[in-house]
Scaffold this active site. Structure first.
Site, mmCIF file in Angstrom:
data_model
loop_
_atom_site.group_PDB
_atom_site.id
_atom_site.type_symbol
_atom_site.label_atom_id
_atom_site.label_comp_id
_atom_site.label_asym_id
_atom_site.label_seq_id
_atom_site.Cartn_x
_atom_site.Cartn_y
_atom_site.Cartn_z
ATOM 1 N N CYS A 115 29.922 39.045 45.171
ATOM 2 C CA CYS A 115 29.635 37.852 45.965
ATOM 3 C C CYS A 115 30.797 36.894 45.884
ATOM 4 C CB CYS A 115 28.364 37.164 45.469
ATOM 5 S SG CYS A 115 28.032 35.598 46.302
ATOM 6 N N GLY A 116 31.487 36.710 46.986
ATOM 7 C CA GLY A 116 32.631 35.818 46.986
ATOM 8 C C GLY A 116 32.279 34.402 47.353
#
Length: 288
Positions: A115-116
């Site tokens: 998850c950026g």
């Protein structure tokens, strides 16, 4: 610089038989990205193409939009007792006059390899304003609109898979590939995080002065999240294709920006969620 793969001892069980062996695993290490000397974000990534990753990250944040806005990128000394450089900290220097968006300055968060966007304050903050609209003819040369046949799209997953050199040894990497509208491979990058793989693609294009990435197709392994759709839009990519499902927000963003979004691209099957004007649907229906 860190290694892309590492070896670890494993106990293997096959049909009741037990053996001991060394297994090859994909490496995962933190990378701290600093902007003009100030800490900005930490992401878990596979070492390699770190400068491209940092540059691509800043394209998606709306900080960089062209090569002349990037002054340089350097490694900083790592946080080791003897001062040894761990190659896990990079500092990006922008050219004079580059204005950093407030939402980027407020980010300063830790992100995982999956998850950026964790830590973004709100959906409104994550809808970064693109530097330019998606345009099949940004140079105004009179080029015809992009039209992709289902047959061409169906070939892309196998071409992506055939280019994944590290995946063959580990089975644990995501990949992103950039193709021309004719299906020719431009670039491919692997990383433990799918968003990092895309950043490496976009960052390399920025460094080489190839933004916007008009008349290209971005193919990703796994699903098409909102973040990946955003990265495609920020880089000017007109078509994003994924082997798995898109999220509802990714579809919404694609519809708002004119991005063609294709999911479940497996063999001759695929779903077109937005931007169907770039896919030759009538030709496919006629053949069916």
């Amino acid at each position: 610089m860190g290694r892309v793969t590492e070896r670890r001892r494993v106990i293997r069980i096959r049909d009741g038989a037990v053996s001991e062996r060394a297994d090859t695993l994909v490496a995962e290490e933190p990378l701290e990205i600093r902007l003009d000397g100030k800490p900005l974000a930490i992401t878990m990534r596979t070492p390699g193409d770190d400068f491209a990753l940092a540059a691509g990250f800043l394209v998606s944040e709306g900080v960089l939009g062209s090569a002349d806005e990037l002054r340089n990128i350097v490694y900083c000394a790592g946080a080791t007792a003897d001062g040894t450089n761990t190659y896990n900290v990079v500092d990006v220097s922008t050219a004079p006059g580059v204005v950093v968006p407030d939402i980027t300055l407020e980010r300063n968060v830790y992100t995982t390899s999956s998850c950026g966007l964790c830590g973004k304050a709100s959906l409104d903050a994550v809808r970064t304003t693109a530097r330019r609209p998606i345009d099949d003819d940004p140079g105004g040369t009179g080029a015809p609109p992009v039209r992709l046949t289902p047959e061409l799209l169906a070939r892309l997953p196998d071409r992506l898979r055939a280019s994944q050199r590290v995946f063959d040894r580990t089975g644990g990497l995501h990949a992103a590939a950039l193709f021309t509208e004719d299906g020719d491979l431009i670039d491919v990058r692997e990383d433990v995080g799918r968003h990092n793989a895309v950043d490496k693609i976009v960052g390399r294009a920025l460094q080489e002065g190839r933004l916007p990435l008009a008349r290209t197709v971005l193919m990703v392994s796994g699903r098409a999240s909102f973040e990946l759709a955003q990265k495609a839009v920020m880089a000017g990519v007109p078509v994003l294709a994924a082997v798995s499902a898109p999220s509802s927000l990714a579809v919404d963003l694609a519809a708002e920006t004119g991005l063609t979004l294709i999911g479940f691209l497996r063999g001759s099957s695929m779903n077109v969620y937005a931007g169907e004007h770039r896919v030759a649907l009538r030709t496919a229906a006629a053949r069916a």
